[in-house]
Design a protein around this motif. Structure first.
Motif, short mmCIF file in Angstrom:
data_model
loop_
_atom_site.label_atom_id
_atom_site.label_comp_id
_atom_site.label_asym_id
_atom_site.label_seq_id
_atom_site.Cartn_x
_atom_site.Cartn_y
_atom_site.Cartn_z
N ASP A 84 -49.77 -4.49 -5.50
CA ASP A 84 -50.65 -5.96 -6.07
C ASP A 84 -51.85 -5.66 -5.83
OD1 ASP A 84 -47.89 -6.79 -6.53
OD2 ASP A 84 -47.82 -7.84 -4.76
N LYS A 118 -45.43 -2.84 -2.07
CA LYS A 118 -45.66 -3.84 -2.93
C LYS A 118 -46.92 -4.55 -2.71
CE LYS A 118 -43.65 -8.04 -4.92
NZ LYS A 118 -45.06 -8.76 -4.94
N HIS A 153 -48.58 -10.49 2.26
CA HIS A 153 -47.55 -9.51 2.50
C HIS A 153 -47.04 -9.37 4.03
CE1 HIS A 153 -44.98 -6.41 0.78
NE2 HIS A 153 -45.41 -5.91 2.02
N THR A 184 -54.13 -11.03 -0.26
CA THR A 184 -53.05 -10.32 -0.76
C THR A 184 -52.31 -9.56 0.32
OG1 THR A 184 -53.78 -10.25 -3.05
CG2 THR A 184 -52.06 -8.80 -2.43
#
Length: 809
Positions: free
Chosen positions: A714, A710, A734, A730
């Motif tokens: 992203d 993911k 995560h 990002t």
């Protein structure tokens, strides 16, 4: 009619053709000289004709061996298992050796008996084929069981030797010298493209050179096009990745790719000459080439393995298909050393194409031996060679089945620095320098602590070879070139003695069961033996179970430590990748590349050697390091060691001892079967464990990669100003948010897979042996024909093979 011919046709189950052979006046001499057309006229049916040709070929081998070695002619003498060459290969070897009196590759160790092992195996397979046809078809548990066991006898040995080495290291000359074909692989190899895997094995079907080109899927190529086009638009011409993309797309499309979209570049007109590439079915997505000579075959293969800019015929109009190729398999006629061995010329690292990368990992994981080839002048300081070993050791060690690594120093005949230029002086100089090179290489290896977690010092061997001296022996004799040592090693890998013994042992067990079941009677003795064996089985299963419980707890403890370290250090590890101290110009390209390829990237410091790195591997490294030692101890690759501290190998119902005792004479045949079944079951389980342990080991990184997916998805869509900063944030968020679950989940997946393997092993042992006990001692086979004669023949072969196996130990 000649009695020899009659006896052979009867022995081979071809009695129906005796009259035809008699009518044509075939005697012993003409029997050996039958040509294919004559055989077709004598035996019109394809099935029997194929069987006859195979048996005749083996018979000729046996005759040649006895002619060449008179001492092997009688039944008590030793016979060398078949390593004969056809006349074609004899010519090739003559070309290779010229007028010199060079030695042939080493033959297999002589074994006692009047038949070669190939003939024994063919004979027993034919017997079991007849038995299979004779077993009644009516519904019956014993009959069904017997048919299944006969089908399960089929076995095929295939060892894989992975060969690493940069262009110019001398791989081609080395392989040519080892397999005894001077001009087989052209100098410089056939592949200057680092992404194409080349397999070399024997052609067992005919005398042609054959190549099978396997393509990636059109979906995979479409994905590569999209990435390549987007990447080229965002990056400048001075970028290394941009240059790689230009090389790849220009090879296939010329200049067309620059002005066209990915969809346009998937137009069928670009693939007219390779329609196989467009096939969805994997078997149809292969292109096959055949040739009478190696040179002609390689000429056809050039455009599938590299861009040949030196070709005078190329004026910028030819198309090169290597960007679409996943693997090329080359089959060589009359290559006895490769009958059961595949040599694989491997790129030094994985590939950003997922299909090629998966194949690279799979092949490395299937290698029983790895050859790392480098020029002797760079042996100790060859960074690329040591990098290959460090990068791939987990795939070949705990994540694979490699039990030997050979570091091969080529061109060991160099002597430009020799002070004494006499022949003796040069020889002494070469041998002394070679010993120094070996010592230096071993010293370097001993410093690789992480590698030694996967590969023991005993498994690491160094060879200093000279293909030139092997062929010319100007200064060194053949043994001193060490090529014969590698030939002998391949011959040992190629030796199918164990597989032949396993097949014959299994056949002997099955025929023993049939005869024992057909006798009937002895109900009380059978009942007593059943009770003894079932009690013994419970005790033996408990020993295996206890070891497994201990192993599980050890893994759990190690992984708990790994999880703790991973949670503590993962953000630092991530930072070292996405924000290195000296990132260099255009680092956003590297990070973009990383997220586009789900964690795989090419670090700036490695641009010259273009070694892909893997963020997922770095993040899971503390987990894998925590279990490396325990994993190697539990699932050793060494041939003489067994999994789970040897408890699978030591599992025994005691039938071997029981069958020797007079009180069990009435059930001796059934015990014979159970003993063979036990051995076969353990060998089967060890193979299953070997494959399953690879998936268990790789599960740690795979689970981390799934957890990071993911994050990559992203980050892929981030564009515009501050895209580098936003991608970093990002990824940081995560990892920070998921670290407490990501590594615990990886631990759980590994332990679950380990527990499933343990449960499956215990279940298979119990179910298989219980079924064998029930059907051998609780069932009569009064409807099965008598196979006393067949049992006698197979027993003789079994005793012969078993005796030679005991002598080898």
């Amino acid at each position: 009619m000649n009695e020899f011919v009659r006896d052979k046709l009867t022995e081979w189950g071809l009695q129906v053709w005796i009259e035809k052979f008699e009518d044509e006046g075939v005697d012993e001499e003409s029997f050996y000289n039958l040509e294919d057309q004559e055989i077709a006229e004598l035996i019109p049916k394809v099935g029997p004709r194929t069987k006859f040709k195979k048996r005749l070929k083996l018979l000729k081998v046996h005759k040649e061996q006895n002619t060449a070695n008179p001492d092997t002619a009688d039944a008590s003498a030793q016979v060398i298992p078949s390593t004969s060459r056809t006349s074609n290969e004899g010519k090739r070897r003559s070309d290779l050796q010229g007028e010199s009196n060079q030695q042939q590759p080493p033959t297999k160790k002589q074994r006692p008996g009047s038949y070669s092992e190939e003939i024994i195996l063919a004979d027993v397979k034919e017997i079991m084929g007849r038995v299979l046809k004779t077993i009644p078809r009516k519904e019956n548990n014993l009959n069904d069981f017997l048919r299944r066991k006969i089908h399960d006898l089929e076995t095929d040995k295939r060892e894989v030797v992975g060969v690493f080495g940069n262009t110019g290291a001398g791989k081609s000359y080395l392989i040519n010298a080892i397999i005894g074909l001077k001009n087989f692989l052209p100098s410089g190899g056939i592949s200057a493209c680092t992404s194409v895997l080349i397999k070399v094995e024997a052609n067992m079907q005919n005398s042609k050179y054959e190549a099978i080109v396997e393509f990636i899927t059109k979906e995979e190529w479409r994905d590569e096009l999209w990435f390549s086009k987007n990447f080229s638009l965002e990056n400048g011409e001075d970028d290394t990745e941009y240059k790689d993309i230009v090389e790849k797309l220009s090879a296939l499309y010329g200049e067309d790719w620059k002005e066209k979209s990915p969809d346009d570049l998937m137009d069928g007109k670009y693939f007219k000459k390779i329609p196989e590439f467009l096939q969805s079915n994997e078997e149809l997505r292969k292109k096959i080439f055949t040739a009478d000579e190696a040179e002609k075959l390689f000429k056809s293969l050039i455009r599938y393995t590299r861009t040949n800019t030196d070709d005078p015929e190329d004026e910028g109009t030819r198309t090169w298909y290597w960007p679409l190729v996943k693997c090329v398999t080359i089959k060589v006629p009359d290559a006895d050393l490769l009958k059961h061995v595949t040599l694989v010329d491997l790129p030094g690292n994985g590939d950003t194409n997922k299909s090629r990368d998966n194949m690279w990992k799979t092949i490395i994981g299937s290698c029983s031996t790895i050859w790392i080839v480098t020029d002797i002048n760079r042996a100790g300081s060859a960074k690329e060679a040591w990098e290959i070993l460090k990068d791939a050791c987990s795939y070949m060690g705990n994540g694979g089945q490699c039990n030997e690594i050979h570091f091969i120093c080529t061109k060991s005949d160099g002597h430009s620095d020799a002070k004494d230029t006499s022949a003796a002086g040069i020889r002494d100089f070469i041998l002394k320098r070679n010993q120094q090179a070996k010592a230096k290489v071993k010293q370097e290896f001993n410093q690789l602590k992480e590698v030694k977690k996967h590969v023991s010092e005993k498994s690491f061997k160094v060879f200093t070879v000279s293909s030139v001296e092997f062929l010319n022996h100007k200064y060194l004799n053949q043994e001193e070139t060490e090529i014969p040592k590698l030939q002998e090693f391949l011959q040992e890998l190629n030796d199918c003695h164990k597989e032949t013994l396993n097949y014959v042992s299994g056949a002997h067990g099955i025929l023993s069961l049939i005869q024992g079941a057909s006798r009937g009677g002895g109900a009380e003795k059978k009942k007593s033996v059943c009770t003894i064996l079932e009690t013994k089985m419970k005790d033996e299963l408990q020993k295996v179970r206890n070891q497994m419980v201990e192993t599980y707890e050890d893994f759990k403890r190690c992984l708990n430590e790994g999880v703790e370290k991973s949670e503590h250090s993962c953000e630092t590890v991530l930072e070292s990748v996405i924000n290195p101290r000296r990132p260099g110009g255009g680092f956003h390209k590297t990070l973009k590349y990383l997220v586009e390829h789900n964690g795989i990237y090419k670090a700036e410091k490695n641009r010259a050697t273009r070694k892909p790195k893997n963020l997922n591997m770095k993040l899971s490294s503390y987990l894998t390091e925590s279990i490396d030692e325990k994993f190697k101890e539990t699932f050793p690759n060494e041939v003489n060691c067994g999994p789970f501290n040897g408890k699978i190998n030591s599992f025994s119902l005691g039938t071997k001892r029981m069958k020797m005792k007079p009180e069990y004479e009435d059930v001796k045949l059934q015990l014979e079967f159970l003993n063979a079944e036990e051995d076969k079951m353990k060998k089967k389980l060890i193979k299953v464990i070997r494959e399953r342990k690879k998936r268990i080991y790789s599960s740690l990184m795979t689970t981390v990669e799934e957890s990071m997916q993911k994050c990559y998805d992203d980050a892929k869509v981030i564009r515009g100003a501050n895209s580098l900063i936003n991608m970093r944030e990002t990824m940081r968020k995560h990892v920070h948010d998921s670290k407490h679950n990501m590594f615990k989940n990886a631990k759980k997946v590994m332990l679950d897979q380990l527990r499933d393997l343990m449960n499956d092993i215990l279940k298979d042992l119990k179910v298989t042996m219980q079924e064998s006990i029930d059907l051998s001692l609780k069932t009569d086979g009064d409807s099965i024909p008598d196979f006393t004669v067949e049992l006698g023949k197979v027993k003789n072969h079994y005793e012969e093979l078993k005796g030679s196996a005991e002598e080898d130990q």
